[in-house]
Design an enzyme around this catalytic site. Structure first.
Site, mmCIF file in Angstrom:
data_model
loop_
_atom_site.group_PDB
_atom_site.id
_atom_site.type_symbol
_atom_site.label_atom_id
_atom_site.label_comp_id
_atom_site.label_asym_id
_atom_site.label_seq_id
_atom_site.Cartn_x
_atom_site.Cartn_y
_atom_site.Cartn_z
ATOM 1 N N LYS A 1 0.887 -1.240 0.171
ATOM 2 C CA LYS A 1 -0.046 0.005 0.076
ATOM 3 C C LYS A 1 0.851 1.223 -0.075
ATOM 4 C CE LYS A 1 -3.443 -1.230 -0.668
ATOM 5 N NZ LYS A 1 -3.751 -1.853 -1.668
ATOM 6 N N GLY B 1 2.556 2.378 -3.127
ATOM 7 C CA GLY B 1 2.681 3.037 -4.286
ATOM 8 C C GLY B 1 3.151 1.700 -5.440
ATOM 9 N N HIS C 1 7.343 -7.514 -2.273
ATOM 10 C CA HIS C 1 7.143 -6.888 -0.884
ATOM 11 C C HIS C 1 8.137 -7.360 0.185
ATOM 12 C CE1 HIS C 1 3.377 -4.554 -2.270
ATOM 13 N NE2 HIS C 1 2.526 -5.783 -1.985
ATOM 14 N N SER D 1 -5.145 2.971 3.874
ATOM 15 C CA SER D 1 -5.087 2.185 2.367
ATOM 16 C C SER D 1 -5.358 0.833 2.876
ATOM 17 C CB SER D 1 -3.861 2.552 1.606
ATOM 18 O OG SER D 1 -3.864 2.228 0.345
ATOM 19 N N PHE E 1 -3.511 9.195 -11.441
ATOM 20 C CA PHE E 1 -4.310 8.394 -10.823
ATOM 21 C C PHE E 1 -5.646 8.111 -11.734
ATOM 22 C CE2 PHE E 1 -8.079 7.831 -7.832
ATOM 23 C CZ PHE E 1 -7.775 7.071 -7.095
ATOM 24 N N MET F 1 -4.802 5.707 -14.774
ATOM 25 C CA MET F 1 -5.000 4.124 -14.222
ATOM 26 C C MET F 1 -6.070 3.526 -13.750
ATOM 27 S SD MET F 1 -1.085 4.303 -12.320
ATOM 28 C CE MET F 1 -1.349 2.814 -11.325
ATOM 29 N N GLY G 1 -6.113 7.712 -3.482
ATOM 30 C CA GLY G 1 -4.832 8.084 -4.431
ATOM 31 C C GLY G 1 -4.397 9.534 -3.841
#
Ligand code: PPS
Length: 287
Positions: free
Chosen positions: A43, A45, A99, A129, A220, A223, A250
């Protein structure tokens, strides 16, 4: 119902990976010098940087971004079968998302020339988020409440471990030629400048028109409309976007709409204890 597995003390979503895969990634996966990694705590980016790296890779041509789902363009290292497929790919340059915390990352990376773009985000916004993501996706347990998730975040009892350890670990790479530190807040404040800096790090330089096209493709709004970037191609059994869209708001600072004063003060205290000896100034340090 989501379940977690534990690898060396860190939780992972059972649906994403196995202990055998994590062990393989750490000890046997072979990094190549021309690999490019998009690494984040969840979360922070990740998907945004995936889009930026994709279109930098195609020198500004949006076709790849518009025709291939992001998870096939820059796959997640710690998801089913990805490591094997990456190992088999001998012909193309590999762009890979992960991650993983630094201490669990592929040992063969250290000493290689592979490049890492590490993106961090204000942890308070990460938590908000994550709260919505945990409700809409099967990869996380549905949080009982925001406060319950808040406590798990503070103690690091969440998939991919503690945000604090993740950022501290990867920040140890600061100053290395193959490490680029980036923040979600930098992308928000100066997307164009960030695209130019990331391109340069990857050895690419574009004229203004190409940069304009790259920036336009990674906003944003673009996308959110792009089915190859907004995860609507993924079955609703994995992500139920009726509950919350993947590309949700966003923005920076949404934590102010979710944290109580007491939660914010407690968070600040923990943050200070865990991060104070780090000689880095983050954009969120004074917010
Ligand atoms: S994940 O599940 O870990 O891959 O999630 P990740 O992609 O790291 O983070 C998702 C959040 O990033 C926001 N996002 C963006 N913000 C601004 N501009 C662009 N282009 C963009 N792309 C993704 C996304 O909306 C999630 O943040 P929140 O705060 O939930 O809206």
């Amino acid at each position: 119902m989501s379940e977690y597995i534990k690898y060396k003390g860190t939780l992972f979503p059972q649906l994403s990976t196995t202990l055998k895969d994590l062990n393989f990634l750490e000890n046997e996966f072979l990094i190549r010098d021309d690999d490019i990694f998009n690494i984040t705590y969840p979360k922070s980016g990740t998907t945004w940087v995936t889009e930026i790296l994709s279109i930098i890779h195609t020198n500004g041509d949006p076709t790849w971004c518009n025709t291939v789902p992001n998870w096939d363009r820059i796959p997640w290292l710690e998801s089913p079968d990805v490591a094997e497929k990456l190992q088999e790919n001998q012909s193309q340059q590999r762009l890979i998302t992960s991650h993983l915390a630094k201490h669990l990352f592929c040992k063969s990376f250290f000493g290689s020339k592979a490049k890492v773009i590490y993106t961090a985000r204000n942890p308070k916004d990460v938590l908000v988020s994550l709260y919505y993501f945990a409700k809409m996706s099967v990869f996380y347990e549905d949080p009982e409440s925001f406060d319950a998730l808040f406590k798990q975040f503070i103690t690091g009892k969440l998939p991919y471990g503690s945000w604090f350890d993740h950022v501290r670990g990867w920040m140890e790479m600061t100053g290395k030629d193959n490490f680029f530190f980036n923040t979600y807040e930098d992308l928000q404040r100066d997307l164009r400048g960030s695209v130019i800096r990331i391109s340069k790090f990857l050895g690419k330089s574009f004229d203004d028109a190409v940069i304009d096209s790259i920036v336009e493709n990674v906003t944003f709004n673009t996308m959110k409309k792009n089915n190859m970037a907004n995860f609507t191609m993924l079955s609703s059994t994995y992500m139920d976007q009726e509950k919350s869209p993947f590309l949700r708001k966003g923005v920076t600072g949404d934590w102010k709409n979710h944290f109580t004063v007491a939660q914010s003060e407690y968070f600040d205290q923990v943050y200070k204890e865990k991060m104070q000896d780090l000689c880095v100034k983050f954009p969120w340090d004074n917010n």
